[in-house]
Design a protein around this motif. Structure first.
Motif, PDB file in Angstrom:
ATOM      1  N   ILE A   1     -55.034 -53.414  86.112  1.00 56.82           N
ATOM      2  CA  ILE A   1     -54.042 -52.721  85.300  1.00 56.82           C
ATOM      3  C   ILE A   1     -52.968 -53.721  84.875  1.00 56.82           C
ATOM      4  O   ILE A   1     -52.986 -54.883  85.261  1.00 56.82           O
ATOM      5  CB  ILE A   1     -53.416 -51.538  86.061  1.00 56.82           C
ATOM      6  CG1 ILE A   1     -52.510 -52.035  87.206  1.00 56.82           C
ATOM      7  CG2 ILE A   1     -54.489 -50.608  86.630  1.00 56.82           C
ATOM      8  CD1 ILE A   1     -51.618 -50.933  87.804  1.00 56.82           C
TER       9      ILE A   1
ATOM     10  N   LEU B   1     -61.415 -49.227  81.929  1.00 54.82           N
ATOM     11  CA  LEU B   1     -61.212 -49.453  83.361  1.00 54.82           C
ATOM     12  C   LEU B   1     -61.769 -48.302  84.203  1.00 54.82           C
ATOM     13  O   LEU B   1     -61.281 -48.011  85.289  1.00 54.82           O
ATOM     14  CB  LEU B   1     -59.717 -49.653  83.668  1.00 54.82           C
ATOM     15  CG  LEU B   1     -59.004 -50.760  82.885  1.00 54.82           C
ATOM     16  CD1 LEU B   1     -57.519 -50.771  83.224  1.00 54.82           C
ATOM     17  CD2 LEU B   1     -59.626 -52.122  83.155  1.00 54.82           C
TER      18      LEU B   1
ATOM     19  N   SER C   1     -53.170 -40.346  79.131  1.00 61.68           N
ATOM     20  CA  SER C   1     -54.228 -39.995  80.071  1.00 61.68           C
ATOM     21  C   SER C   1     -54.953 -38.783  79.514  1.00 61.68           C
ATOM     22  O   SER C   1     -54.341 -37.872  78.957  1.00 61.68           O
ATOM     23  CB  SER C   1     -53.632 -39.679  81.443  1.00 61.68           C
ATOM     24  OG  SER C   1     -54.623 -39.155  82.304  1.00 61.68           O
TER      25      SER C   1
ATOM     26  N   TYR D   1     -48.762 -44.287  77.305  1.00 62.65           N
ATOM     27  CA  TYR D   1     -48.790 -45.748  77.391  1.00 62.65           C
ATOM     28  C   TYR D   1     -48.260 -46.388  76.106  1.00 62.65           C
ATOM     29  O   TYR D   1     -48.487 -45.867  74.995  1.00 62.65           O
ATOM     30  CB  TYR D   1     -50.225 -46.220  77.650  1.00 62.65           C
ATOM     31  CG  TYR D   1     -50.843 -45.540  78.850  1.00 62.65           C
ATOM     32  CD1 TYR D   1     -50.623 -46.026  80.140  1.00 62.65           C
ATOM     33  CD2 TYR D   1     -51.592 -44.378  78.714  1.00 62.65           C
ATOM     34  CE1 TYR D   1     -51.153 -45.375  81.243  1.00 62.65           C
ATOM     35  CE2 TYR D   1     -52.118 -43.724  79.823  1.00 62.65           C
ATOM     36  CZ  TYR D   1     -51.894 -44.224  81.078  1.00 62.65           C
ATOM     37  OH  TYR D   1     -52.409 -43.573  82.174  1.00 62.65           O
TER      38      TYR D   1
ATOM     39  N   LEU E   1     -51.915 -50.648  79.581  1.00 58.65           N
ATOM     40  CA  LEU E   1     -52.332 -49.748  80.653  1.00 58.65           C
ATOM     41  C   LEU E   1     -51.771 -50.232  81.984  1.00 58.65           C
ATOM     42  O   LEU E   1     -52.385 -51.032  82.692  1.00 58.65           O
ATOM     43  CB  LEU E   1     -53.861 -49.658  80.694  1.00 58.65           C
ATOM     44  CG  LEU E   1     -54.511 -49.196  79.383  1.00 58.65           C
ATOM     45  CD1 LEU E   1     -56.020 -49.083  79.541  1.00 58.65           C
ATOM     46  CD2 LEU E   1     -53.914 -47.871  78.910  1.00 58.65           C
ATOM     47  N   GLY E   2     -50.594 -49.776  82.295  1.00 55.79           N
ATOM     48  CA  GLY E   2     -49.930 -50.173  83.525  1.00 55.79           C
ATOM     49  C   GLY E   2     -48.498 -49.681  83.535  1.00 55.79           C
ATOM     50  O   GLY E   2     -48.017 -49.079  82.573  1.00 55.79           O
TER      51      GLY E   2
ATOM     52  N   ILE F   1     -57.791 -52.832  90.618  1.00 58.42           N
ATOM     53  CA  ILE F   1     -58.224 -51.485  90.983  1.00 58.42           C
ATOM     54  C   ILE F   1     -59.156 -51.552  92.190  1.00 58.42           C
ATOM     55  O   ILE F   1     -60.042 -52.408  92.261  1.00 58.42           O
ATOM     56  CB  ILE F   1     -58.934 -50.814  89.789  1.00 58.42           C
ATOM     57  CG1 ILE F   1     -57.934 -50.600  88.641  1.00 58.42           C
ATOM     58  CG2 ILE F   1     -59.576 -49.492  90.201  1.00 58.42           C
ATOM     59  CD1 ILE F   1     -58.570 -50.125  87.351  1.00 58.42           C
TER      60      ILE F   1
ATOM     61  N   ILE G   1     -54.163 -44.168  85.304  1.00 58.75           N
ATOM     62  CA  ILE G   1     -53.476 -45.456  85.368  1.00 58.75           C
ATOM     63  C   ILE G   1     -51.980 -45.155  85.290  1.00 58.75           C
ATOM     64  O   ILE G   1     -51.532 -44.445  84.378  1.00 58.75           O
ATOM     65  CB  ILE G   1     -53.881 -46.363  84.192  1.00 58.75           C
ATOM     66  CG1 ILE G   1     -55.395 -46.608  84.173  1.00 58.75           C
ATOM     67  CG2 ILE G   1     -53.115 -47.690  84.267  1.00 58.75           C
ATOM     68  CD1 ILE G   1     -55.923 -47.425  85.316  1.00 58.75           C
TER      69      ILE G   1
ATOM     70  N   CYS H   1     -48.259 -45.158  84.270  1.00 60.13           N
ATOM     71  CA  CYS H   1     -47.572 -45.637  83.069  1.00 60.13           C
ATOM     72  C   CYS H   1     -46.158 -46.082  83.431  1.00 60.13           C
ATOM     73  O   CYS H   1     -45.673 -45.821  84.536  1.00 60.13           O
ATOM     74  CB  CYS H   1     -47.542 -44.542  82.013  1.00 60.13           C
ATOM     75  SG  CYS H   1     -46.472 -43.147  82.442  1.00 60.13           S
TER      76      CYS H   1
ATOM     77  N   ILE I   1     -54.238 -44.362  90.112  1.00 61.36           N
ATOM     78  CA  ILE I   1     -55.509 -44.948  90.530  1.00 61.36           C
ATOM     79  C   ILE I   1     -55.292 -45.865  91.729  1.00 61.36           C
ATOM     80  O   ILE I   1     -54.263 -46.573  91.787  1.00 61.36           O
ATOM     81  CB  ILE I   1     -56.151 -45.719  89.339  1.00 61.36           C
ATOM     82  CG1 ILE I   1     -57.623 -45.989  89.604  1.00 61.36           C
ATOM     83  CG2 ILE I   1     -55.395 -47.020  89.044  1.00 61.36           C
ATOM     84  CD1 ILE I   1     -58.365 -46.457  88.375  1.00 61.36           C
TER      85      ILE I   1
END
Length: 371
Positions: free
Chosen positions: A3, A25, A43, A101, A114-115, A335, A351, A353, A367
């Motif tokens: 991520i 992912l 998501s 995101y 994505l993180g 992950i 994931i 955000c 995750i």
């Protein structure tokens, strides 16, 4: 898989008046446009009863995407705007939100970060300096679907030794008795590494490249590297100042076994529009030479330790790439695939955000990551 990096979601032209669902992912996302044409990525799981937002529809008057199961509507920020079963004007539960995101559209690609890193902490989207620059022409951005792990794909692009045997236009197919890979110069960067390499290359095909083709074997300079876990850079210089192909591969890990590559090709020769189709065809032919080999590699993913393969000096950049990935793992970005698979049948993961850094009361579990 990691991520906290920018991943391609879809081509810009693919995102129109309907939401689209994409797996990245190993997790599903929905992308949609609002009335202003702004792209959003959320998501995909509705927090009511687990419906797939990507199978729903866009609601223009509300700038939202609606779940096909019970009609809950979500805005671009991930907040639920409407719960139809409660009746008109009813208050929406404060926990009714999904992860949203950051999105950037560039190079005819919709990218999502994505993180949960803040804007100051996260890496920037990779910058292709040639785009829009005088003396450069871009082919249309295309996608390539491959049935193997994205790390295998990136490592192949960092591998100078395979060209001699896999690509007839790049090497001599192993017939040179004095064949040896020249030393690789590597420089580490904040989010990856750059390298330079001199190749002994055969003549170019005049039937394909015309009078600009090299009519005898000679040196070919390749500059390249990687940025983050999923961006591969290859810059091929057939001559001193022209005859350059600068190629950029933004890889979308669908899961551990499938990948989609978004391919941007820049060039400063063969500038006529009529050459576009030929160059795309030639690039795809070279890609298929790699695909034929890589689909048969075992194991399917990169071995967990260096002792499971024998690396030699020609693999120096690959070793550097694996070192970089180990660093991302140590930062808590990797992950935990085993937990993800073991618990995914009963838990809808997301994931995390950036909003999770400042907001509480999330329904979807983040995750699992390797700590």
């Amino acid at each position: 898989m990691y991520i906290n990096f920018w991943y391609p979601v879809c081509l810009t032209k693919e995102l129109e008046d309907k939401p689209i669902k994409r797996k990245i992912l190993g997790v599903e996302f929905v992308a949609f446009r609002d009335q202003k044409g702004t792209a959003h990525c959320l998501s995909n799981v509705c927090i009511h009863r687990g419906g797939s937002l990507g199978d729903g529809k866009c609601i223009p008057e509300n700038n939202s995407v609606a779940c096909p199961y019970h009609g809950w509507q979500y805005g671009g920020d991930g907040k639920c705007l409407t719960v139809p079963s409660l009746g008109p004007g009813a208050k929406v539960p404060t926990r009714a939100k999904v992860d949203s995101y950051p999105v950037i559209e560039k190079y005819d690609i919709v990218f999502a970060f994505l993180g949960d890193l803040s804007e100051k902490e996260r890496p920037e989207l990779y910058e292709i300096e040639e785009v829009g620059a005088e003396g450069w022409r871009a082919n249309e951005t295309i996608t390539i679907d491959i049935n193997y792990n994205y790390e295998r794909s990136v490592e192949n692009g960092l591998d100078p030794a395979h060209n001699e045997f896999v690509h007839p236009t790049h090497g001599f197919s192993g017939i040179k008795n004095d064949y040896k890979v020249n030393p690789t110069k590597i420089s580490e960067t904040q989010w990856g590494a750059d390298f330079s390499q001199i190749f002994d290359a055969p003549p170019l095909d005049k039937e394909t490249y015309g009078e600009t083709a090299r009519d005898q074997s000679g040196e070919l300079e390749v500059l390249g590297g990687y940025y983050g876990p999923n961006v591969l850079i290859t810059q091929i210089h057939t001559k001193k100042e022209t005859g350059w192909f600068h190629q950029y591969f933004f890889e979308r890990p669908i899961d551990e076994f499938q990948t989609q590559i978004f391919f941007v090709n820049m060039r400063n020769w063969l500038m006529e529009e009529s050459m576009d189709a030929m160059i795309t065809e030639r690039n795809l032919a070279i890609a298929n030479e790699d695909i034929t080999i890589l689909t048969t590699l075992r194991p399917f993913v990169t071995p967990p330790t260096m002792t499971k393969e024998i690396l030699v000096p020609a693999d120096a950049v690959i070793g550097q790439y694996r070192k970089t990935l180990e660093g991302f793992k140590n930062q808590g970005f990797k992950i935990d695939s085993k937990r993800f698979k073991a618990e995914g049948h009963q838990t809808a993961f997301a994931i995390p955000c950036p909003a999770r850094r400042t907001e509480k009361n999330w329904v979807l579990d983040p995750i699992p990551l390797i700590q």
